[in-house]
Design an enzyme around this catalytic site. Sequence first.
Site, PDB file in Angstrom:
ATOM      1  N   SER A 126      49.154  -8.506-117.650  1.00 14.65           N
ATOM      2  CA  SER A 126      49.168  -9.668-116.751  1.00 14.65           C
ATOM      3  C   SER A 126      50.530  -9.875-116.095  1.00 14.65           C
ATOM      4  O   SER A 126      51.573  -9.616-116.690  1.00 14.65           O
ATOM      5  CB  SER A 126      48.787 -10.936-117.521  1.00 14.65           C
ATOM      6  N   GLU A 127      50.479 -10.342-114.856  1.00 13.12           N
ATOM      7  CA  GLU A 127      51.671 -10.651-114.083  1.00 13.12           C
ATOM      8  C   GLU A 127      51.476 -11.997-113.399  1.00 13.12           C
ATOM      9  O   GLU A 127      50.356 -12.517-113.362  1.00 13.12           O
ATOM     10  CB  GLU A 127      51.919  -9.564-113.024  1.00 13.12           C
ATOM     11  N   ARG A 177      31.381 -37.872-146.268  1.00 13.00           N
ATOM     12  CA  ARG A 177      31.572 -39.120-145.519  1.00 13.00           C
ATOM     13  C   ARG A 177      30.288 -39.949-145.520  1.00 13.00           C
ATOM     14  O   ARG A 177      29.198 -39.429-145.274  1.00 13.00           O
ATOM     15  CB  ARG A 177      31.963 -38.775-144.083  1.00 13.00           C
ATOM     16  N   GLU A 204      42.222 -11.872-122.305  1.00 16.80           N
ATOM     17  CA  GLU A 204      41.502 -10.586-122.350  1.00 16.80           C
ATOM     18  C   GLU A 204      40.224 -10.620-121.505  1.00 16.80           C
ATOM     19  O   GLU A 204      39.185 -10.091-121.889  1.00 16.80           O
ATOM     20  CB  GLU A 204      41.239 -10.164-123.798  1.00 16.80           C
ATOM     21  N   ARG A 219      37.879  -7.068-126.199  1.00 18.26           N
ATOM     22  CA  ARG A 219      36.911  -8.170-126.088  1.00 18.26           C
ATOM     23  C   ARG A 219      36.144  -8.367-127.386  1.00 18.26           C
ATOM     24  O   ARG A 219      35.778  -9.494-127.730  1.00 18.26           O
ATOM     25  CB  ARG A 219      35.924  -7.877-124.953  1.00 18.26           C
ATOM     26  N   ILE A 237      52.314 -12.678-122.428  1.00 21.63           N
ATOM     27  CA  ILE A 237      52.262 -11.529-123.330  1.00 21.63           C
ATOM     28  C   ILE A 237      52.256 -11.996-124.788  1.00 21.63           C
ATOM     29  O   ILE A 237      53.257 -12.516-125.301  1.00 21.63           O
ATOM     30  CB  ILE A 237      53.443 -10.565-123.080  1.00 21.63           C
ATOM     31  N   GLU A 276      34.499 -15.860-116.549  1.00 16.22           N
ATOM     32  CA  GLU A 276      34.002 -15.470-115.235  1.00 16.22           C
ATOM     33  C   GLU A 276      34.066 -13.954-115.051  1.00 16.22           C
ATOM     34  O   GLU A 276      33.143 -13.342-114.486  1.00 16.22           O
ATOM     35  CB  GLU A 276      34.811 -16.176-114.146  1.00 16.22           C
TER      36      GLU A 276
END
Length: 386
Positions: A133-134, A275, A370, A250, A164, A374
């Site tokens: 990624s950038e 509870r 990763e 993935r 990263i 979408e």
Amino acid sequence: MQTATSTNIYQLTEEQLAVRDAARDFAQSELWAGVIERDEHQKFPTEQVKKMGELGFMGMMVSPEYGGSGLDTVSYVLAMEEISKVDASCSVIMSVNNSLVCWGLEKYGTEEQKQKYLPRLCSGEIIGAFALSEPEAGSDATSQRTTAEDMGDHYLLNGTKNWITNGTTASVYLVIAQTNPELKSRGINVLIVDKDMPGFIQGPKENKLGIRGSDTCSLMFTDVKVPKENRIGADGFGFKFAMQVLAGGRIGIASQALGIASGSLELSLKYAKERKAFGVEIAKHQAIQFKLADMATNIDAARLLCLQAAADKDNHADYAKSGAMAKLFASKVAMDSAVEAVQIHGGYGFVKEYHVERFMRDAKITQIYEGTSEIQKIVISREILK
């Protein structure tokens, strides 16, 4: 009339079950204590990662020849789920090291590269990171602005990477960079960069919503000389390499999401039985029962998708679709289950000591990194329209 017991269509082996149980014991005994403090202070789990290496969790699918555990992907999924039930920060460190770094090195690296890096990565002596990624190349991984200029016997690396995982703590980085822009994706290479190479700088840790125990940062490269022998694969193989390791990655993140969902359910079941409201345990109220039923059903479905993707990978079948489906669905189940866990806990769900608010924060990233949800839909649609 006697009711037949449920049959597991994935018959796990004794070895796989042993791996799952070992991961569960480790998570409960070593990770649970201190997990809130690590999250609160963004404290990297140094000692815990070393122990994961000693137990074989940092190189699970690597051949014993290179110091790995030699296990299958199904075992990896089972271990990832158990560790993610307690600490998703530890599990993403483990996932990146296994899926994106070790697997890619063993699958496509030279013998010298494998011998140099894999034993130390598998043992936990060092940690690996994957740099794709950038600032302007996230989901669009073809738009690489980081350049690797061919200088004959070495490459000159320049550019910036961001988001990263393991960024400040890794010792070895697999960096994707553009060498021949005119060739577009076919001109991209993947280079092994050591942390002490001159001109390579790690930025400060990002202050994140979730998985705060893992470190995330930007990387800056200024005229970094990377020897030619540090290139993985042939010239121009980098983009294909990235897509191959991400397809397996993935499965790891799907398993992480599954673990977050499972952990949310386990804590919700425990709380609902303890509870009381209106004179009875809240587990006896239909509103809570229906929430638990939906969570359990979706988690079982997510687990089957994860196991299917893992089985496809182990059987050398195409796992692009099954891996994308597993990540898409499991990440949604993680988010939905964590939100419901907070709701079931009521006001206590908003308090850190009950853990479920952390699960909710950790769950969100599984729909993003990763490959966003979408992007997974794009992968799935391409596969079914072939």
